[in-house]
Each structure stands twice: as structure tokens, then as C-alpha cells.
Scaffold this motif. Structure first.
Motif, PDB file in Angstrom:
ATOM      1  N   ALA A 232     -32.887  24.496 -23.781  1.00  0.00           N
ATOM      2  CA  ALA A 232     -33.160  25.749 -24.486  1.00  0.00           C
ATOM      3  C   ALA A 232     -33.919  25.443 -25.772  1.00  0.00           C
ATOM      4  O   ALA A 232     -33.609  24.478 -26.480  1.00  0.00           O
ATOM      5  CB  ALA A 232     -31.862  26.465 -24.806  1.00  0.00           C
ATOM      6  N   SER A 233     -34.889  26.267 -26.094  1.00  0.00           N
ATOM      7  CA  SER A 233     -35.708  26.042 -27.288  1.00  0.00           C
ATOM      8  C   SER A 233     -35.060  26.611 -28.543  1.00  0.00           C
ATOM      9  O   SER A 233     -35.411  26.223 -29.654  1.00  0.00           O
ATOM     10  CB  SER A 233     -37.093  26.669 -27.097  1.00  0.00           C
ATOM     11  N   SER A 234     -34.114  27.527 -28.379  1.00  0.00           N
ATOM     12  CA  SER A 234     -33.450  28.160 -29.520  1.00  0.00           C
ATOM     13  C   SER A 234     -32.099  28.685 -29.060  1.00  0.00           C
ATOM     14  O   SER A 234     -31.811  28.737 -27.850  1.00  0.00           O
ATOM     15  CB  SER A 234     -34.294  29.327 -30.052  1.00  0.00           C
ATOM     16  N   LEU A 235     -31.278  29.097 -30.000  1.00  0.00           N
ATOM     17  CA  LEU A 235     -29.989  29.678 -29.652  1.00  0.00           C
ATOM     18  C   LEU A 235     -30.172  30.976 -28.875  1.00  0.00           C
ATOM     19  O   LEU A 235     -29.424  31.274 -27.941  1.00  0.00           O
ATOM     20  CB  LEU A 235     -29.165  29.918 -30.920  1.00  0.00           C
ATOM     21  N   GLN A 236     -31.170  31.758 -29.234  1.00  0.00           N
ATOM     22  CA  GLN A 236     -31.425  33.003 -28.495  1.00  0.00           C
ATOM     23  C   GLN A 236     -31.795  32.704 -27.048  1.00  0.00           C
ATOM     24  O   GLN A 236     -31.332  33.385 -26.130  1.00  0.00           O
ATOM     25  CB  GLN A 236     -32.545  33.800 -29.164  1.00  0.00           C
ATOM     26  N   LYS A 241     -30.100  32.613 -21.345  1.00  0.00           N
ATOM     27  CA  LYS A 241     -29.930  31.803 -20.138  1.00  0.00           C
ATOM     28  C   LYS A 241     -28.512  31.881 -19.591  1.00  0.00           C
ATOM     29  O   LYS A 241     -28.298  31.942 -18.373  1.00  0.00           O
ATOM     30  CB  LYS A 241     -30.274  30.334 -20.435  1.00  0.00           C
ATOM     31  N   LEU A 242     -27.530  31.865 -20.486  1.00  0.00           N
ATOM     32  CA  LEU A 242     -26.137  31.779 -20.059  1.00  0.00           C
ATOM     33  C   LEU A 242     -25.449  33.133 -19.869  1.00  0.00           C
ATOM     34  O   LEU A 242     -24.430  33.215 -19.191  1.00  0.00           O
ATOM     35  CB  LEU A 242     -25.343  30.933 -21.052  1.00  0.00           C
ATOM     36  N   THR A 243     -25.978  34.184 -20.480  1.00  0.00           N
ATOM     37  CA  THR A 243     -25.312  35.492 -20.382  1.00  0.00           C
ATOM     38  C   THR A 243     -26.161  36.553 -19.683  1.00  0.00           C
ATOM     39  O   THR A 243     -25.681  37.658 -19.443  1.00  0.00           O
ATOM     40  CB  THR A 243     -24.921  36.020 -21.775  1.00  0.00           C
ATOM     41  N   GLY A 244     -27.418  36.242 -19.363  1.00  0.00           N
ATOM     42  CA  GLY A 244     -28.271  37.181 -18.650  1.00  0.00           C
ATOM     43  C   GLY A 244     -28.980  38.164 -19.558  1.00  0.00           C
ATOM     44  O   GLY A 244     -28.800  38.150 -20.785  1.00  0.00           O
ATOM     45  N   GLU A 245     -29.782  39.023 -18.977  1.00  0.00           N
ATOM     46  CA  GLU A 245     -30.630  39.925 -19.736  1.00  0.00           C
ATOM     47  C   GLU A 245     -30.244  41.394 -19.590  1.00  0.00           C
ATOM     48  O   GLU A 245     -30.888  42.264 -20.158  1.00  0.00           O
ATOM     49  CB  GLU A 245     -32.096  39.755 -19.304  1.00  0.00           C
ATOM     50  N   GLU A 246     -29.190  41.676 -18.816  1.00  0.00           N
ATOM     51  CA  GLU A 246     -28.839  43.087 -18.614  1.00  0.00           C
ATOM     52  C   GLU A 246     -28.275  43.698 -19.873  1.00  0.00           C
ATOM     53  O   GLU A 246     -27.755  43.001 -20.761  1.00  0.00           O
ATOM     54  CB  GLU A 246     -27.828  43.240 -17.448  1.00  0.00           C
ATOM     55  N   TYR A 247     -28.360  45.032 -19.972  1.00  0.00           N
ATOM     56  CA  TYR A 247     -27.824  45.750 -21.122  1.00  0.00           C
ATOM     57  C   TYR A 247     -26.310  45.573 -21.180  1.00  0.00           C
ATOM     58  O   TYR A 247     -25.626  45.584 -20.177  1.00  0.00           O
ATOM     59  CB  TYR A 247     -28.150  47.251 -21.016  1.00  0.00           C
TER      60      TYR A 247
END
Length: 249
Positions: A232-236, A241-247
Motif C-alpha cells: 500500500a502506498s498510504s494508509l488510505q 484495500k482491506l475494507t472495500g469501497e462500498e458506502y
């Protein structure tokens, strides 16, 4: 210098009444003395529940938590005087001045008048509130109110400080001033446990993090090791990556 555990969390689980699922499920963490430890996760992940349990606001459904000062476990009676909590909500009387608020909350920790007078002046100076010490807090900006909130949580010089979104809704100058002061007290020996939605701030501020999702720890460790280990390039980037992008709101 002692660098062992400050908080030992073992198999902590929380299920609220009438809930179908655990809000926290068998959480195991070790937070070391002098850590700046981030509890991070999406909305509803369980991090606020965990910090509420750690502060003694709510009990766990099961599991154990031990607190240590210089390697010695402190009793449940000692915890009130050794732990500090700065909630996300303002926890002061808006119609009172900073000095009156600090005097009131300081008295709850049985500080003597002499001790309290010195400590109030110290905190007002450190947090840039001396000039407004005798003005009602409701007249303050968001950043100034955040600093009053922080001062109240620190009035009794806690060895372990819990912070829930301490810089939410403040300007850049206030945010920098708050973080700088927190870094100073951490270097002086205060263990800090911190939650935030500001990923860049957490990445700079914390030396270790636990990423929580759906009530479970999905990643834990030193910041640089976690980023390298997950490419990962940053904490964000790691967070997504680990929690997904869904709302999650």
C-alpha cells in the motif's frame, strides 16, 4: 525505560441487547506504553464501541482488559485517575468559561486548589486559550472548542489518553496545534489511543494501528510494516484495500 504493555485486550466481545450480531468479536490487542495507537475503521466497524469499553463507559459482553503503568497493573479503582477521555462530542458547559470548566472538572478528580490553579494556567497556555480564559465557550470557534475539550480530558495528567476524533471540524491551524501538543505529551510518556477518519493525519501521527471492520481486527502493527506488507502506498490505500469501497454511512 519501560516499553511493555500499557493496555492488554484479550478476547473482547460486545453484543448489544436485541442485536443479531456482535459489534466486536474476540478482539485481542496489545497497546504499549508511549504508543500513539490508532483504532481505525469504516463507519459502524466497532471502533467507537471498543474505545467506549476501554474508557469504562460500557462493559464488554465478554473478555478482559488490563491496564499497566510502568509495568504494574492498576486496579479498577485507580483507573479513573489514570485514564483520560476526549470524546468527539463537546463535553463541557457552553455557558461557562474555559477556566470555569477546567476548575469544575478538575475538582472531580480531587485536585487541590493549588494544584488545579497551576494545571489550569499550564493547559490554557499550552493550548493557546489564555487570552480567552474568561470568555464564555459558546462564543468560540470550532477549533477553540476542540482545544477546551482536550484540556478537560488532560486536566488530571492521565497516563493513558483516549481521543475520539479530536480534530474533527477544525481549521488547519487548530489541527496542527492540537497534534503538535499531543505529540509533546506522548514524548513525555503519555500513551495515546486515537480514532479518526483523517487517514493522512493518522498516518503521520500514529506509530501503530489496528484496522477494525465488522467488529474484527483485519490488520494490526507498525505503520511502515503494514504499508509494506500490503503493498500500500498510504494508509488510505491500505484502508480501501482491506475494507472495500462500498458506502458505510
Amino acid at each position: 525505560m519501560y516499553n511493555g504493555p500499557s493496555i492488554q485486550i484479550e478476547n473482547v466481545t460486545k453484543r448489544y441487547k436485541s442485536a443479531q450480531e456482535d459489534s466486536l468479536s474476540r478482539v485481542n490487542l496489545q497497546i504499549n506504553e508511549s504508543d500513539v495507537y490508532g483504532l481505525l475503521g469504516p463507519n459502524g466497524a466497532g471502533k467507537t464501541t471498543l474505545i467506549s469499553i476501554l474508557c469504562g463507559i460500557i462493559p464488554p459482553s465478554q473478555g478482559n482488559i488490563a491496564y499497566y503503568i510502568n509495568g504494574t497493573e492498576i486496579s479498577s479503582q485507580e483507573r479513573r485517575s489514570r485514564l483520560g477521555f476526549v470524546p468527539q462530542e463537546y463535553a463541557f458547559y457552553q455557558e461557562l468559561t474555559p477556566k470555569q470548566n477546567l476548575d469544575y472538572f478538575g475538582a472531580m478528580y480531587n485536585l487541590s486548589k493549588a494544584e488545579l490553579s497551576v494545571r489550569i494556567d499550564e493547559l490554557l497556555e499550552e493550548l493557546g486559550l489564555t487570552k480567552v480564559a474568561d470568555k464564555e465557550v459558546f462564543k468560540f470557534s470550532g477549533g477553540m472548542k476542540r482545544r477546551v475539550n482536550l484540556a478537560i480530558g488532560l486536566i488530571h495528567k492521565p497516563a493513558i489518553l483516549f481521543l475520539d476524533e479530536p480534530t474533527v471540524g477544525v481549521d488547519v491551524q487548530s489541527k496542527n496545534a492540537i497534534i503538535k501538543y499531543l505529540e509533546e505529551i506522548n514524548k513525555a510518556g503519555t500513551t495515546i489511543v486515537y480514532t479518526s477518519h483523517h487517514m493522512s493525519e493518522a498516518e503521520e501521527f500514529c506509530n501503530r494501528i489496528a484496522l477494525i471492520d465488522h467488529g474484527k481486527v483485519v490488520a494490526e502493527g507498525g505503520m511502515s510494516d503494514l504499508l509494506a506488507g500490503n503493498d500500500a502506498s498510504s494508509l488510505q490505500d491500505l484502508f480501501i484495500k482491506l475494507t472495500g469501497e462500498e458506502y458505510r454511512d
